[in-house]
Write a protein that holds these residues in place. Sequence first.
Motif, short mmCIF file in Angstrom:
data_model
loop_
_atom_site.label_atom_id
_atom_site.label_comp_id
_atom_site.label_asym_id
_atom_site.label_seq_id
_atom_site.Cartn_x
_atom_site.Cartn_y
_atom_site.Cartn_z
N CYS A 114 0.86 -1.19 0.00
CA CYS A 114 0.00 0.00 0.00
C CYS A 114 0.89 1.23 0.00
CB CYS A 114 -0.91 -0.01 1.22
SG CYS A 114 -2.01 -1.44 1.30
N ARG A 138 0.45 4.23 -1.97
CA ARG A 138 -0.06 5.56 -2.32
C ARG A 138 0.04 6.48 -1.10
NH1 ARG A 138 -5.89 5.27 -4.80
NH2 ARG A 138 -6.22 4.53 -2.66
N ASP A 172 -2.95 6.34 1.40
CA ASP A 172 -3.32 5.04 1.98
C ASP A 172 -2.66 4.87 3.34
OD1 ASP A 172 -4.63 4.62 -0.39
OD2 ASP A 172 -3.21 3.15 -1.18
N LEU A 186 -8.39 3.55 2.38
CA LEU A 186 -8.11 3.70 0.94
C LEU A 186 -8.93 4.87 0.36
CD1 LEU A 186 -8.29 -0.10 0.10
CD2 LEU A 186 -6.20 1.29 0.16
N GLN A 189 -10.07 7.79 -2.27
CA GLN A 189 -10.13 7.85 -3.74
C GLN A 189 -10.13 6.45 -4.36
OE1 GLN A 189 -6.62 10.26 -4.31
NE2 GLN A 189 -7.73 12.18 -4.05
N THR A 190 -10.84 5.54 -3.68
CA THR A 190 -10.89 4.14 -4.13
C THR A 190 -12.31 3.62 -4.05
OG1 THR A 190 -8.67 3.81 -3.22
CG2 THR A 190 -9.94 1.84 -3.77
N ASN A 191 -12.84 3.11 -5.17
CA ASN A 191 -14.18 2.54 -5.15
C ASN A 191 -14.10 1.05 -4.77
OD1 ASN A 191 -13.31 1.20 -7.44
ND2 ASN A 191 -14.46 2.48 -8.87
N GLY A 223 -11.78 -1.21 -6.92
CA GLY A 223 -10.36 -0.96 -6.64
C GLY A 223 -9.93 -1.52 -5.31
N ALA A 224 -10.80 -1.40 -4.30
CA ALA A 224 -10.47 -1.91 -2.96
C ALA A 224 -10.42 -3.43 -2.96
CB ALA A 224 -11.49 -1.39 -1.95
N LEU A 248 -7.19 -4.56 -4.55
CA LEU A 248 -6.07 -4.46 -3.63
C LEU A 248 -6.12 -5.57 -2.58
CD1 LEU A 248 -3.63 -2.95 -2.39
CD2 LEU A 248 -5.27 -1.67 -1.00
N ALA A 270 -16.92 0.12 0.64
CA ALA A 270 -16.63 1.39 -0.02
C ALA A 270 -17.86 2.27 -0.01
CB ALA A 270 -16.15 1.16 -1.46
N SER A 306 -18.74 5.12 -10.58
CA SER A 306 -17.40 5.32 -10.03
C SER A 306 -16.81 6.64 -10.47
CB SER A 306 -16.49 4.18 -10.48
OG SER A 306 -16.41 4.12 -11.88
#
Length: 328
Positions: A223, A225, A228, A242, A244-246, A249-250, A253, A285, A328
């Motif tokens: 992680c 970014r 994050d 997280l 700026q993550t929908n 995306g989560a 990850l 999210a 998104s």
Amino acid sequence: MNSESFLSSSRFDLLKSLILIVDDDRLVRMQLRVWLEADGYRVVEASDSASCLAAYEQYHPDLVLLDLVLPDRNGLDCCAQIYGMSGGSYTPIVVLTECEDEQSIERAFALGVADYVTKPIPWLIFRHRLRRFLEESQKNRRLETENQQLTRLATLDGLTRIPNRRRFDEHLDAMWRQMVREEDWIAIAIGDVDFFKAYNDTYGHLAGDRCLQQIAETLRQCCYRPLDLVARYGGEEFSIVLPQTNLAGALSLAERLRVAIDTLKIPHSGSEVDGIVTMSFGVAAARPDVNMWADLLLEATDAALYKAKSLGRHQAYGVKLQGTPQGS
């Protein structure tokens, strides 16, 4: 008292102090440099506000001698800009002037300057005041460093050396507010080490501690970014904020994290999954607004983790917070 005895009497290491001289008069700069270097200080010069600000940003001097009148800007405006720069609030600024302007003096001290000195500078007296400013500045800087270290220690988990639950809560709150303003997504992932009690029972608590340390470092490296945050949530659980993550995306990850833990291949004979240490992840999210609370997202993440474990562990399960707009 000569320069050598003057400096040796100080309780602080002032020999390494760097002083920035800002004056458009070359002769003034030259005379100040001679005096200061004779007392063992290091010196940087600037002739206008632009070069002053550039020198401050590059060298981070311990003290600034700043002429009130500069060719490209009022010296007090330059002073205000220095105080707004990183470390500026702890840097003593001494304003130099050829005349005593009451209004300028009032504004200078309102800004927080250390002193206001008229030219020609009475060096035999001023050198003692200069030392006092530097001593006070060094003490303030040390205190600030110590406070930062204490704050850092208070928000780190003692075993894994990653952020603790307190830091997680602070970061989640800050990122939630930011995503409300930006109308953007935010997600949380919570990972739980599968059958960790059995691991401790089989290999002992010291081995369990080493296992958690390896997992924490692996999660942290995955992680990367800037916004994050990976934290130890408690026991064998780890949480990840997280911004700026929908949901997609989560979940992506979380799956990458699950595989990364598998790759460690930490033996676990007490596990019902593959004979190695594995993790389950719950993910949730939301695209928050002012009528939503971060606690709702956290509760949804906990529920998703419970679902992942009930489905057999060693997997990631995600949910979108109810009421979140689609897309998104």
